[in-house]
Design an enzyme around this catalytic site. Structure first.
Site, PDB file in Angstrom:
ATOM      1  N   ASP A  23       1.979   1.116  -1.322  1.00  0.00           N
ATOM      2  CA  ASP A  23       3.162   0.841  -2.179  1.00  0.00           C
ATOM      3  C   ASP A  23       4.366   1.740  -1.902  1.00  0.00           C
ATOM      4  OD1 ASP A  23       1.265  -0.836  -3.200  1.00  0.00           O
ATOM      5  OD2 ASP A  23       1.214   0.008  -5.206  1.00  0.00           O
ATOM      6  N   LYS A 128      -0.289  -6.950  -3.382  1.00  0.00           N
ATOM      7  CA  LYS A 128      -1.391  -6.844  -4.357  1.00  0.00           C
ATOM      8  C   LYS A 128      -0.829  -6.925  -5.777  1.00  0.00           C
ATOM      9  CE  LYS A 128      -1.587  -1.759  -4.400  1.00  0.00           C
ATOM     10  NZ  LYS A 128      -0.948  -1.621  -5.714  1.00  0.00           N
ATOM     11  N   CYS A 161      -1.892   3.702  -8.271  1.00  0.00           N
ATOM     12  CA  CYS A 161      -2.369   2.738  -7.271  1.00  0.00           C
ATOM     13  C   CYS A 161      -3.168   3.392  -6.148  1.00  0.00           C
ATOM     14  CB  CYS A 161      -1.202   1.943  -6.723  1.00  0.00           C
ATOM     15  SG  CYS A 161      -0.528   0.817  -7.984  1.00  0.00           S
TER      16      CYS A 161
END
Ligand code: C5J
Length: 222
Positions: A23, A128, A161
């Site tokens: 990310d 995702k 995450c």
């Protein structure tokens, strides 16, 4: 190959290992993005870019597989449950129009990986909808097809995450190592706690190491 890691050395073979960057998208890292809108100091996250870029360059040079993830939802938000969208009391929610387009929506400018770490041809890019990289994605199958058993992690944010993805990876049988200076949180205490949690109890989730230890292992093998 062997990385001098915590709590003990991490052994891996290049062909069985992928570097996973979680990310590293504009909305979390760049000034003027979603993260800053929420009142976070994004300079903390920006600070890991040089080390992450160096680790990525060395890994690419060695010929290792690279995986990039983005936290990204479909434009109709059909993959974003209310339990995620309505959590907390943010001024902007997932799907709202933010400074760099719709927040955490695939294809929007803020959802792109920052230029310094942009994927190149042949690298895996996973959108995702969850915090973990395996939830509602085909990543496990893609890694299994390639015989991957070991994962080196970097990315943001450490306790959300990144940690979730490492725990998911451990449950699926991967040996994971988190590059300490290639991950960051908006909350330094959360990063420190996460590193401790991962490597506690004999690497109960995985290992951690500075990126210099990875570079040394790659140099040694070259
Ligand atoms: C990530 C978040 N990528 N902190 N998301 O960690 O909401």
């Amino acid at each position: 190959m062997r990385i001098e890691a915590n709590p003990f050395a991490y052994e891996f073979a290049l062909k069985d290992t992928a570097l996973v960057l979680i990310d590293m998208q504009r909305d979390f890292i760049e000034p003027g993005g979603f993260g800053e809108t929420l009142g976070n100091d994004v300079s903390l996250l920006e600070a890991i870019v040089p080390a992450t870029k160096a680790a990525l360059a060395a890994w690419r040079k060695a010929g290792g597989l690279v995986v990039h993830t983005r936290e990204a939802h479909k434009a109709d938000l059909s993959d974003c449950p209310p339990a995620k969208r309505s959590r907390g009391n943010p001024s902007l929610r997932i799907g709202d129009e933010g400074p760099m387009g719709r927040i955490l929506v695939a294809g929007e400018p803020g959802n792109q990986i920052i230029d310094a770490l942009a994927p190149v041809e042949g690298e895996i890019v996973i959108d995702k909808p969850g915090k973990g990289m395996f939830y509602a994605t085909d990543l496990h199958e893609l890694l299994q097809q390639r015989g991957i058993t070991h994962l080196l992690f970097g990315g943001v944010t450490t306790e959300v995450c990144v940690q979730t993805s490492m725990r998911e990876a451990n449950d699926r049988g991967y040996d994971g190592l988190l590059l300490e200076d290639c991950t960051e949180s908006y909350f330094p205490a959360f990063k420190a706690a996460t590193l401790d949690m991962i490597r506690a109890q004999g690497a109960i989730v995985g290992w951690t190491a500075p990126s210099a230890a990875l570079l040394a292992a790659l140099n040694h093998a070259a």
